[in-house]
Each structure stands twice: as structure tokens, then as C-alpha cells.
Design a protein around this motif. Structure first.
Motif, PDB file in Angstrom:
ATOM      1  N   THR A 252       0.347   3.504   4.317  1.00  0.00           N
ATOM      2  CA  THR A 252      -0.299   2.195   4.260  1.00  0.00           C
ATOM      3  C   THR A 252      -0.954   2.025   2.885  1.00  0.00           C
ATOM      4  OG1 THR A 252      -2.434   3.021   5.064  1.00  0.00           O
ATOM      5  CG2 THR A 252      -0.799   2.373   6.732  1.00  0.00           C
ATOM      6  N   PRO A 253      -1.269   0.787   2.472  1.00  0.00           N
ATOM      7  CA  PRO A 253      -2.012   0.603   1.216  1.00  0.00           C
ATOM      8  C   PRO A 253      -3.316   1.392   1.191  1.00  0.00           C
ATOM      9  CG  PRO A 253      -1.126  -1.488   1.978  1.00  0.00           C
ATOM     10  CD  PRO A 253      -0.857  -0.492   3.066  1.00  0.00           C
ATOM     11  N   LYS A 254      -3.961   1.545   2.361  1.00  0.00           N
ATOM     12  CA  LYS A 254      -5.193   2.327   2.421  1.00  0.00           C
ATOM     13  C   LYS A 254      -4.927   3.797   2.096  1.00  0.00           C
ATOM     14  CE  LYS A 254      -8.982   3.644   5.527  1.00  0.00           C
ATOM     15  NZ  LYS A 254      -9.519   3.536   6.903  1.00  0.00           N
ATOM     16  N   ASP A 255      -3.818   4.350   2.609  1.00  0.00           N
ATOM     17  CA  ASP A 255      -3.449   5.741   2.306  1.00  0.00           C
ATOM     18  C   ASP A 255      -3.269   5.933   0.801  1.00  0.00           C
ATOM     19  OD1 ASP A 255      -3.369   6.418   5.027  1.00  0.00           O
ATOM     20  OD2 ASP A 255      -1.258   5.866   5.210  1.00  0.00           O
TER      21      ASP A 255
ATOM     22  N   LEU B  42      -4.336  13.008   3.308  1.00  0.00           N
ATOM     23  CA  LEU B  42      -3.030  12.602   3.821  1.00  0.00           C
ATOM     24  C   LEU B  42      -3.143  12.110   5.262  1.00  0.00           C
ATOM     25  CD1 LEU B  42      -0.896  15.528   2.381  1.00  0.00           C
ATOM     26  CD2 LEU B  42      -0.809  13.139   1.652  1.00  0.00           C
ATOM     27  N   PRO B  43      -2.323  11.126   5.658  1.00  0.00           N
ATOM     28  CA  PRO B  43      -2.377  10.613   7.031  1.00  0.00           C
ATOM     29  C   PRO B  43      -1.929  11.671   8.039  1.00  0.00           C
ATOM     30  CG  PRO B  43      -0.500   9.695   5.852  1.00  0.00           C
ATOM     31  CD  PRO B  43      -1.316  10.436   4.838  1.00  0.00           C
TER      32      PRO B  43
ATOM     33  N   CYS C 209      -2.033   4.303 -10.039  1.00  0.00           N
ATOM     34  CA  CYS C 209      -1.712   4.954  -8.766  1.00  0.00           C
ATOM     35  C   CYS C 209      -2.481   4.358  -7.587  1.00  0.00           C
ATOM     36  CB  CYS C 209      -1.999   6.453  -8.859  1.00  0.00           C
ATOM     37  SG  CYS C 209      -3.641   6.839  -9.503  1.00  0.00           S
ATOM     38  N   LEU C 210      -3.170   3.241  -7.805  1.00  0.00           N
ATOM     39  CA  LEU C 210      -3.883   2.604  -6.700  1.00  0.00           C
ATOM     40  C   LEU C 210      -3.035   1.545  -6.014  1.00  0.00           C
ATOM     41  CD1 LEU C 210      -7.418   2.150  -8.317  1.00  0.00           C
ATOM     42  CD2 LEU C 210      -6.665   3.939  -6.751  1.00  0.00           C
ATOM     43  N   THR C 211      -2.067   1.006  -6.745  1.00  0.00           N
ATOM     44  CA  THR C 211      -1.143   0.014  -6.183  1.00  0.00           C
ATOM     45  C   THR C 211       0.267   0.362  -6.637  1.00  0.00           C
ATOM     46  OG1 THR C 211      -1.104  -1.527  -8.061  1.00  0.00           O
ATOM     47  CG2 THR C 211      -2.954  -1.717  -6.527  1.00  0.00           C
TER      48      THR C 211
END
Length: 420
Positions: A392-395, A200-201, A373-375
Motif C-alpha cells: 500500500t502507499p502507507k507501506d 514490512l507488512p 522513495c516515498l512515492t
């Protein structure tokens, strides 16, 4: 032009339209149904009968029962009670977010679960001065767990069940998806317990105060209508588990839905609002397209091509892996319901060519579609979570990779053991 070429053109057109944001999924499915009917692969008079299949009746009935829980306040009361089981520490809240999403989406739709739980967690994070982005992804993952606990838990379950029935096989049992859903939930929860803090960020995101205020309106105590809604839910589920020939699962769902309306758990307007019509059209339309692919011979041709590419001596397990991974790939870029519906008839055709029952191959398409769940394109709820938590997309990608890995491990162990 041969029937298979015509069917291939229709199928490719449908897939391209699914990938395009210009067309709604429901409209694409209706176009696919019309095209298959006009091409002669489906009887024109019955082309739209797939929109009223027993699987769709079951799904709609459970949507109405869930709507009754939502409108009486039972769902909100249940959500509050689940969350009250823990303290306000971050780790406790993360685990209870997973548990709450898991339980709520087992009895309500994923969207309804999101609408109930999101304000509650915003309220708790606001009071405890916690970043909301440390809670929302665990909640989203928990909601995904509940989607594979019962046949009515997700559109993918209903879609693949419809395609099996239309192909002359039995549909899924009410609790059959839990063979995959329960082990995945347990494995993913254990993995997250140890690694969630790294996934998690760490940036602080303030909770939505307006959403948090909605939690104040949730009921504190049970009332008569809430208890009626709960009794209807329990009775409906018991009837589905029994699945008597006299009162099969879809009839139990229909009885539960109409009883919710007659006894005042929700009114007629609320009943229609509780039904996800886009999902109904998607499942009905894709079942029709799948039937057209089968009747044209395209499904068998694609199956033969996949088998030849894998090698004529390829084992059923190897083909299951190919189907699973193919579905998992395309579901990152289109609706998971559509991905499962596109691949299920190919799985059935492969099974027929090998002279075995198709359940393992269709299960591969069902559970392959579970890892969208990747996009955010596969699951609209993920887009909502991204906005609310400022991910973010990276998260999302990093979190999704872990979920994909857990799903793959469970699916490729469970599918051969249970259905092959």
C-alpha cells in the motif's frame, strides 16, 4: 521581455510538464532543448550536442556491457550464485536480497537487476512458502545501493557530471559517488537488520508463479560467452578506475560496449535494446536546459534569491542543506534524473557567487535526488515493486521514511567532509 524572464518561463513550463502524466520525460527534455535554442540561450547548431556528451557515452557503453552480461546469462548466473550463499529462512533471504540487489546493480542497470532477481526470489518464496512482500522491498533498497557505487550506476550521476563538465569543471570520478553510496548502504543495512520486521507488512502475498518459472531457465554453469562478458566488464571497470588521459573513462566504456558486440555477447538488435533511450534523452535534454538557465543569467538570479532568503551570512553548509532538502522534496513528484538536473545549475551558481568550487553543492543535488522513495513517481521500479508485493502507499511511505533518514544523515556528514 528580458532573457531571464524568457528562461524562467521555459523552465517553469518544463517543470509543469514533468509533473503531468500526459507528457513523457524524453519529450519534455527535447521541448526544453528546442526552446532554449530558439530563445538564443544555446547555439542552434549545437543545441543537441549535449545528447552525445562524454558522460552519456560512458553511460551508454556501460549499458551495453551490462546488456552483454544479461544476454550471455552471466548476470543470471551471478544472481543465482549470490542468492545460493544463504538458507531459505526469512531473515536470511531479506539480507541476501539487499546484498544481491546491491551487487547486481553495481554492474548492471537497476531494471536489468530487477528482471534477474525478481523471478529468483519469487521461486525461492514459492518453495519456502514465504510471503513475497517480505522480500521485495529489501531487494529494491539493495538495488538502490548499487546505483551510487560508481559514476555509471545511475542516470543522476551521469546527469550531474555532464552539467559540471559543461560549466567548465571536472566531472565525477568513476568511484566518487561511493563516498556517499557505501556509508549509506552500510547504515541502512544495519538499521534494517534490527527494524525490518516492523517496517514490512505482515499480510501474506503469494509469489508470482509465472515469474518463478522464469528462474528455472537461468544458467547453472559458466560457459565461454559468459566468461568473455565477465572479462570485458572487469577490464572496462579497471580502465575507468585508472582513467588515463590516453583512454579516459568514456572511451573505456565505448570500447567495452563495442567489444561486447564484436565478440558476440549480444547482437546489434540486443545492443540497442540494452540502451535506456529515455534516460539518454532525459540527461541530454536536461543538460541543455541547465546550460540555457546558466547562459540566461537565471541561475545566478535564483542563486542570489536563495542566498538572500537564507541570510547573507548563511554558511555554505546551510545552503547545502537547503539545496539537498529542496531536491529531495521535488524528486518525490518527478523523475530523480530531472530533479538533479534542475537543481545542479542552481548549486553551481550559488558556489560561484560565494567564490568556491561547486562540487559540494552539486553533490547535494545528486544525493538529494537519491531519496525518491516515498512515492512511485520518482522511480518506476518502485511502481513495479508495489504491484508485485501488493504494497500500500502507507507501506511504501513508512519504509521510505527510514531510507530518507539514513540518506540525510550520511549525506549531510559526507558532503561537507569530502567536497566542501
Amino acid at each position: 521581455m528580458s532573457p531571464m524572464i524568457i528562461a524562467a518561463i521555459i523552465l517553469i513550463t518544463v517543470v509543469v510538464m514533468f509533473f503531468s502524466p500526459k507528457f513523457s520525460n524524453a519529450a519534455v527534455c527535447v521541448i526544453g532543448t528546442i526552446a532554449m535554442g530558439l530563445a538564443g540561450f544555446l547555439p542552434v547548431k549545437t543545441a543537441f550536442s549535449y545528447y552525445t556528451s562524454t558522460s552519456i557515452i560512458l553511460m551508454v557503453g556501460m549499458m551495453v556491457v551490462g546488456g552483454g552480461m544479461f544476454h550471455t546469462g552471466l548476470a543470471g548466473w551471478l544472481g543465482r550464485k549470490i542468492i545460493s550463499l544463504t538458507g531459505k529462512g526469512e531473515r536470511n533471504l531479506q539480507l541476501v536480497a539487499i546484498l544481491a540487489g546491491w551487487i547486481m546493480s553495481s554492474v548492471c542497470s537497476g531494471s536489468a537487476s530487477m528482471m534477474i532477481l525478481y523471478p529468483i526470489f519469487c521461486s525461492i518464496c514459492l518453495a519456502a512458502d514465504l510471503s513475497v512482500n517480505r522480500i521485495l522491498l529489501p531487494m529494491f533498497t539493495g538495488i538502490g545501493f548499487g546505483s551510487f557505487m560508481t559514476l555509471a550506476g545511475s542516470g543522476m550521476c551521469s546527469a550531474t557530471a555532464s552539467i559540471l563538465i559543461e560549466s567548465g569543471y571536472r566531472g565525477w570520478g568513476f568511484l566518487e559517488p561511493a563516498w556517499f553510496g557505501l556509508p549509506k548502504a552500510i547504515l541502512m543495512t544495519v538499521v534494517l537488520f534490527f527494524f525490518m520486521h516492523k517496517l514490512l507488512p505482515s499480510t501474506y502475498v503469494a509469489p508470482d508463479a509465472a515469474e518463478a518459472a522464469k528462474a528455472e531457465n537461468l544458467p547453472q554453469n559458466l560457459n565461454g560467452k559468459m566468461m568473455i562478458s565477465g572479462v570485458i566488464l572487469v577490464a572496462t571497470i579497471v580502465g575507468m578506475v585508472i582513467d588515463s588521459p590516453v583512454c579516459p573513462m568514456y572511451m573505456c566504456a565505448a570500447i567495452g560496449g563495442i567489444t561486447s558486440v564484436v565478440l558476440g555477447c549480444l547482437n546489434e538488435k540486443q545492443m540497442f535494446a540494452s540502451i535506456s533511450w529515455s534516460t539518454v534523452f532525459l540527461i541530454g535534454g536536461m543538460t541543455a536546459v541547465a546550460k540555457g538557465v546558466e547562459e540566461s543569467g537565471l541561475g545566478a538570479a535564483l542563486a542570489e534569491k536563495i542566498i538572500s532568503l537564507a541570510g547573507n551570512n548563511a554558511s555554505p553548509f546551510a545552503l547545502i542543506v537547503i539545496i539537498y532538502l529542496t531536491t529531495a522534496l521535488i524528486t518525490q513528484f518527478m523523475s530523480n534524473n530531472a530533479a538533479a538536473s534542475l537543481m545542479a545549475p542552481i548549486g553551481i551558481a550559488i558556489a560561484k557567487s560565494m567564490g568556491i568550487e561547486p562540487y559540494a553543492f552539486v553533490a547535494a543535488t545528486l544525493f538529494g535526488s537519491a531519496i525518491g522513495c516515498l512515492t512511485p513517481m520518482a522511480t518506476p521500479a518502485l511502481g513495479f515493486i508495489m504491484e508485485g508485493g501488493h504494497y500500500t502507499p502507507k507501506d511504501i511511505f513508512k519504509w521510505g521514511l527510514v531510507e530518507c533518514a539514513c540518506s540525510c544523515v550520511v549525506a549531510l556528514i559526507v558532503i561537507p567532509l569530502v567536497w566542501l
